[in-house]
Design a protein around this motif. Structure first.
Motif, PDB file in Angstrom:
ATOM      1  N   HIS A  18       0.859  -1.183   0.000  1.00  0.00           N
ATOM      2  CA  HIS A  18       0.000   0.000   0.000  1.00  0.00           C
ATOM      3  C   HIS A  18       0.895   1.233   0.000  1.00  0.00           C
ATOM      4  N   PRO A  19       0.807   2.081  -1.034  1.00  0.00           N
ATOM      5  CA  PRO A  19       1.687   3.257  -1.109  1.00  0.00           C
ATOM      6  C   PRO A  19       1.398   4.254   0.002  1.00  0.00           C
ATOM      7  N   ASN A  20       2.419   4.922   0.445  1.00  0.00           N
ATOM      8  CA  ASN A  20       2.289   5.994   1.429  1.00  0.00           C
ATOM      9  C   ASN A  20       1.855   7.255   0.687  1.00  0.00           C
ATOM     10  N   ILE A  21       0.567   7.517   0.703  1.00  0.00           N
ATOM     11  CA  ILE A  21       0.012   8.622  -0.070  1.00  0.00           C
ATOM     12  C   ILE A  21       0.570   9.970   0.383  1.00  0.00           C
ATOM     13  N   MET A  22       0.722  10.141   1.684  1.00  0.00           N
ATOM     14  CA  MET A  22       1.228  11.420   2.190  1.00  0.00           C
ATOM     15  C   MET A  22       2.641  11.675   1.685  1.00  0.00           C
ATOM     16  N   ALA A  23       3.500  10.643   1.791  1.00  0.00           N
ATOM     17  CA  ALA A  23       4.884  10.807   1.338  1.00  0.00           C
ATOM     18  C   ALA A  23       4.934  11.029  -0.164  1.00  0.00           C
ATOM     19  N   LYS A  24       4.101  10.295  -0.901  1.00  0.00           N
ATOM     20  CA  LYS A  24       4.061  10.424  -2.357  1.00  0.00           C
ATOM     21  C   LYS A  24       3.636  11.842  -2.763  1.00  0.00           C
ATOM     22  N   SER A  25       2.668  12.385  -2.034  1.00  0.00           N
ATOM     23  CA  SER A  25       2.184  13.718  -2.354  1.00  0.00           C
ATOM     24  C   SER A  25       3.256  14.778  -2.123  1.00  0.00           C
ATOM     25  N   LEU A  26       4.023  14.600  -1.067  1.00  0.00           N
ATOM     26  CA  LEU A  26       5.083  15.561  -0.774  1.00  0.00           C
ATOM     27  C   LEU A  26       6.153  15.558  -1.860  1.00  0.00           C
ATOM     28  N   VAL A  27       6.451  14.372  -2.383  1.00  0.00           N
ATOM     29  CA  VAL A  27       7.480  14.260  -3.407  1.00  0.00           C
ATOM     30  C   VAL A  27       6.981  14.748  -4.761  1.00  0.00           C
ATOM     31  N   SER A  28       5.814  14.281  -5.148  1.00  0.00           N
ATOM     32  CA  SER A  28       5.302  14.580  -6.498  1.00  0.00           C
ATOM     33  C   SER A  28       4.481  15.868  -6.559  1.00  0.00           C
ATOM     34  N   LYS A  29       4.099  16.400  -5.375  1.00  0.00           N
ATOM     35  CA  LYS A  29       3.233  17.572  -5.293  1.00  0.00           C
ATOM     36  C   LYS A  29       1.877  17.323  -5.951  1.00  0.00           C
ATOM     37  N   THR A  30       1.443  16.067  -5.961  1.00  0.00           N
ATOM     38  CA  THR A  30       0.111  15.696  -6.434  1.00  0.00           C
ATOM     39  C   THR A  30      -0.557  14.830  -5.374  1.00  0.00           C
ATOM     40  N   THR A  31      -1.873  14.754  -5.453  1.00  0.00           N
ATOM     41  CA  THR A  31      -2.624  13.978  -4.455  1.00  0.00           C
ATOM     42  C   THR A  31      -3.329  12.770  -5.050  1.00  0.00           C
ATOM     43  N   ASN A  32      -3.397  12.705  -6.380  1.00  0.00           N
ATOM     44  CA  ASN A  32      -4.196  11.681  -7.064  1.00  0.00           C
ATOM     45  C   ASN A  32      -5.645  11.689  -6.568  1.00  0.00           C
ATOM     46  N   SER A  33      -6.155  12.893  -6.354  1.00  0.00           N
ATOM     47  CA  SER A  33      -7.550  13.081  -5.950  1.00  0.00           C
ATOM     48  C   SER A  33      -8.126  14.257  -6.730  1.00  0.00           C
ATOM     49  N   ILE A  34      -9.391  14.169  -7.049  1.00  0.00           N
ATOM     50  CA  ILE A  34     -10.100  15.285  -7.673  1.00  0.00           C
ATOM     51  C   ILE A  34     -11.357  15.565  -6.862  1.00  0.00           C
ATOM     52  N   CYS A  35     -11.859  16.789  -6.950  1.00  0.00           N
ATOM     53  CA  CYS A  35     -13.089  17.091  -6.227  1.00  0.00           C
ATOM     54  C   CYS A  35     -14.221  17.359  -7.211  1.00  0.00           C
ATOM     55  N   VAL A  36     -15.416  16.974  -6.805  1.00  0.00           N
ATOM     56  CA  VAL A  36     -16.633  17.238  -7.569  1.00  0.00           C
ATOM     57  C   VAL A  36     -17.429  18.285  -6.804  1.00  0.00           C
ATOM     58  N   ILE A  37     -17.668  19.404  -7.451  1.00  0.00           N
ATOM     59  CA  ILE A  37     -18.399  20.502  -6.815  1.00  0.00           C
ATOM     60  C   ILE A  37     -19.882  20.309  -7.085  1.00  0.00           C
ATOM     61  N   LEU A  38     -20.631  20.033  -6.022  1.00  0.00           N
ATOM     62  CA  LEU A  38     -22.045  19.709  -6.157  1.00  0.00           C
ATOM     63  C   LEU A  38     -22.888  20.971  -6.296  1.00  0.00           C
ATOM     64  N   PRO A  39     -23.984  20.884  -7.040  1.00  0.00           N
ATOM     65  CA  PRO A  39     -24.878  22.042  -7.163  1.00  0.00           C
ATOM     66  C   PRO A  39     -25.666  22.246  -5.883  1.00  0.00           C
ATOM     67  N   LYS A  40     -26.211  23.411  -5.733  1.00  0.00           N
ATOM     68  CA  LYS A  40     -27.083  23.694  -4.598  1.00  0.00           C
ATOM     69  C   LYS A  40     -28.482  24.001  -5.125  1.00  0.00           C
ATOM     70  N   PRO A  41     -29.548  23.770  -4.366  1.00  0.00           N
ATOM     71  CA  PRO A  41     -29.541  23.157  -3.043  1.00  0.00           C
ATOM     72  C   PRO A  41     -29.284  21.660  -3.102  1.00  0.00           C
ATOM     73  N   ALA A  42     -28.829  21.104  -2.000  1.00  0.00           N
ATOM     74  CA  ALA A  42     -28.411  19.701  -1.967  1.00  0.00           C
ATOM     75  C   ALA A  42     -29.548  18.741  -2.280  1.00  0.00           C
ATOM     76  N   GLU A  43     -30.793  19.112  -1.944  1.00  0.00           N
ATOM     77  CA  GLU A  43     -31.903  18.176  -2.180  1.00  0.00           C
ATOM     78  C   GLU A  43     -32.088  17.878  -3.659  1.00  0.00           C
ATOM     79  N   GLU A  44     -31.694  18.814  -4.530  1.00  0.00           N
ATOM     80  CA  GLU A  44     -31.775  18.557  -5.964  1.00  0.00           C
ATOM     81  C   GLU A  44     -30.882  17.392  -6.342  1.00  0.00           C
ATOM     82  N   LEU A  45     -29.705  17.343  -5.749  1.00  0.00           N
ATOM     83  CA  LEU A  45     -28.742  16.298  -6.068  1.00  0.00           C
ATOM     84  C   LEU A  45     -29.265  14.928  -5.680  1.00  0.00           C
ATOM     85  N   PHE A  46     -29.719  14.808  -4.449  1.00  0.00           N
ATOM     86  CA  PHE A  46     -30.075  13.496  -3.929  1.00  0.00           C
ATOM     87  C   PHE A  46     -31.484  13.056  -4.316  1.00  0.00           C
ATOM     88  N   ASN A  47     -32.272  13.960  -4.875  1.00  0.00           N
ATOM     89  CA  ASN A  47     -33.606  13.590  -5.354  1.00  0.00           C
ATOM     90  C   ASN A  47     -33.642  13.379  -6.857  1.00  0.00           C
TER      91      ASN A  47
END
Length: 345
Positions: free
Chosen positions: A47-76
């Motif tokens: 299992h790779p050490n994600i924290m150490a990898k991020s410090l070296v490569s300056k990447t996180t291998n993560s992306i974020c999804v910005i959800l619309p508002k209001p939240a009930e639209e998303l889940f309904n």
């Protein structure tokens, strides 16, 4: 004793740097080598050490999804669930995790995205909507963070986006109703600050104009992406002195409210009112009556958005990746619009 990169490299017969490149999904590593190394990782329980990898490569291998508002639209609304499914599937295949972000208002949205990106917790962002004067887009562009827009923008240049031709899709949906003999066609819209609402309304208007049919302001109702919006629209439409005989509705979930309202008022679909909608979510085919809907390829929208963003991240912001991807659409005709007025003349 924990397994190291050197242990994996020795077992796979490759160099430790090759293992590192596999972990970072380097494009120059062949699919065969990547599979071989990952199989060894699984076999050895590495299992790779994600924290150490991020410090070296300056990447996180993560992306974020910005959800619309209001939240009930998303889940309904299953549209957003299917969109996120496409995003997560592709991200996982590329070795990326997905973080969800939201805010109660535009200020909170910007603050949330700022924390994630300035804090190096994610490498880029996907916006699930496109709207006018969006402070989130402005923030991302100003700070030169990688992002992709699900939709399009007239206000900002050089944006990576994934979209449908919503003008043409609405044009075809409206033309379908016209081909059945309808001349009084209404439109149930979404919030007018959203580009998708404006594009589909434009397509509807173009189809009426090209067929020399009347456009009446009272036949256009604005709402939210909720069943309740469609339900309320029916109380208005069906009490007009001259009501529409057909409707183009911005979203399947809104259409379910339309159908429920018509049923409670004692009207039949499609005999009293034909309905055409958008998105073709799973329930559209199962509803009573089955709903005619424009299939916009929701899963593919999400999958392509995720793929395009990760390519942009790995290209270090190469401008050749900043382009607009158009996902094809098709009209799925079902019982909610199969009654032809031409046959009654």
């Amino acid at each position: 004793m924990s397994v190291t990169i050197k242990d994996v490299a020795k077992k796979a017969g490759v160099s430790p740097s090759t293992v590192s490149r596999v972990l970072s999904n380097h494009p120059r590593i062949s699919r065969e080598t990547s599979k071989k190394v990952r199989d060894i990782m699984e076999e050895l329980g590495y299992h790779p050490n994600i924290m150490a990898k991020s410090l070296v490569s300056k990447t996180t291998n993560s992306i974020c999804v910005i959800l619309p508002k209001p939240a009930e639209e998303l889940f309904n609304n299953l549209f957003f669930m299917e969109l996120i499914r496409g995003i997560v599937t592709q991200a996982n295949r590329s070795g990326y995790d997905v973080v969800l972000s939201s805010g109660a208002n535009e200020k909170e949205e910007v603050e949330a995205v700022s924390r994630l990106l300035h804090g190096r917790r994610v490498d880029g962002a996907i916006l699930l909507y496109s709207r006018h004067n969006d402070p989130v887009v402005e923030f991302l562009q100003t700070n030169q963070f990688p992002f992709v827009l699900v939709g399009r923008s007239d206000e900002y240049s050089g944006i990576l986006s994934v979209d449908n031709d919503n003008v043409q899709a609405a044009y075809e949906a409206t033309k379908h109703l016209i081909s059945l003999g309808h001349q009084r066609i209404g439109f149930v819209s979404g919030p007018q600050n959203l580009i998708v609402s404006q594009d589909r309304l434009l397509g509807y208007r173009k189809a009426l104009q090209d067929s020399n049919l009347e456009m009446r302001p009272e036949w256009i109702v604005e709402g939210e992406f909720l069943q309740e919006s469609g339900y309320r629209a029916m109380s208005f439409f069906m009490n007009l002195p001259e009501r529409p005989t057909a409707l183009v509705v911005l979203d399947d979930v809104v259409s379910f409210g339309v159908l429920r309202g018509l049923h409670e008022l004692g009207f039949k679909v499609p005999e009293d009112l034909s309905v055409v909608s958008f998105n073709n979510i799973t329930l559209a085919e199962l509803y009573t009556p089955p709903l005619t809907s424009v299939d916009i390829g929701i899963y593919q929208l999400g999958y392509t958005a995720s793929q395009a963003l990760i390519q942009l991240i790995q290209s270090d912001g190469d401008k050749q990746f900043l382009k607009r991807h158009i996902i094809p659409h098709r009209l799925i005709i079902r019982e909610s619009s199969m009654f032809s007025l031409n046959n009654t003349r």
